[in-house]
Motif scaffolding. Sequence first.
Motif, PDB file in Angstrom:
ATOM      1  N   THR A 137      -3.865   1.886   2.021  1.00 48.69           N
ATOM      2  CA  THR A 137      -4.098   3.107   1.734  1.00 48.69           C
ATOM      3  C   THR A 137      -5.597   3.530   2.004  1.00 48.69           C
ATOM      4  N   VAL A 182       0.675  10.910  -4.756  1.00 50.60           N
ATOM      5  CA  VAL A 182       1.333  10.071  -3.644  1.00 50.60           C
ATOM      6  C   VAL A 182       1.897  10.982  -2.587  1.00 50.60           C
ATOM      7  N   SER A 231       0.820  -1.141  -0.171  1.00 51.08           N
ATOM      8  CA  SER A 231       0.133  -0.139  -0.018  1.00 51.08           C
ATOM      9  C   SER A 231       0.929   1.445   0.071  1.00 51.08           C
ATOM     10  N   TYR A 232       0.452   2.348  -0.466  1.00 56.35           N
ATOM     11  CA  TYR A 232       1.142   3.542  -0.636  1.00 56.35           C
ATOM     12  C   TYR A 232       1.394   4.047   0.702  1.00 56.35           C
ATOM     13  N   ALA A 233       0.253   3.703   1.613  1.00 57.24           N
ATOM     14  CA  ALA A 233       0.332   4.373   2.756  1.00 57.24           C
ATOM     15  C   ALA A 233       1.366   3.475   3.842  1.00 57.24           C
TER      16      ALA A 233
END
Length: 270
Positions: A107, A250, A55-57
């Motif tokens: 995310t 992002v 995940s980008y998170a």
Amino acid sequence: MLNLAFSPCPNDTFVFHALVHGLVPGAPAVDVTYADVDVTNTRALDGAFDVVKVSYAALPWLLDRYRLLPTGGALGHGCGPLVLTRDRRRPEDLAGATVAVPGERTTAYLLFRLWSAGFAPGRIEVVPFAEIMPGVAAGRFDAGLVIHEARFTYPEHGLTMLADLGEWWEGETGHPIPLGAILARRELNADALTGWIRSSVEYAWRHPEASADYVASHAQEMSADVTGRHIDLYVNEFTADLGDAGHAAVADLLGRAAAAGLVPPIAGLR
């Protein structure tokens, strides 16, 4: 041998089919681990994979060991997570509610936390993705945060969409929605990896029929229609190349999250 991890979701198996099956000239043999993103987010902390979908998170905890590759991931328009309920109709109805989410560093959950800052739910429960919609339908949870094919199938569970967090994010920022990132260990050749993965994406688009059986074998009993819609939505121009617009999306997501104290700040993405 390249140690590669990604989810069994149709967008990932479609994207990586050619690389996994030795159809990308010059690419090494691949050893694949199939795991939901909540698992890869955690296992990547120990550097368990050469290349991994996360995940980008999760990037603020991983960029010391891994580098973001500009290809192969999931980012786009109209593809965000949904908040589902049986009978609640307003965001403020979630105050004090129990909400099921697919992972603490997904995310989807980060977007939920940014969106729900003014009416925080009472309890968050992390559960396997497949249990979220049935759990909400059965009354185990007051609401559920869902991703991917649930966008197409939630009415079959008798559920109502309370919010589309992708729609909220795009309205707030004008950016596409960052979902899943491809990371590579920093000591590896990022340019070569980017080229091989981009070639795999391009092969998938040129020969969509070639990956059909492979995608279906991992699609967890999804119908062919849902599988096709899933791929069409999540595999797009940003999958081939994040570009400036993708990187800006992002950076904005993680910048807002850091300002809110939800993630550690990062120095940069490139």
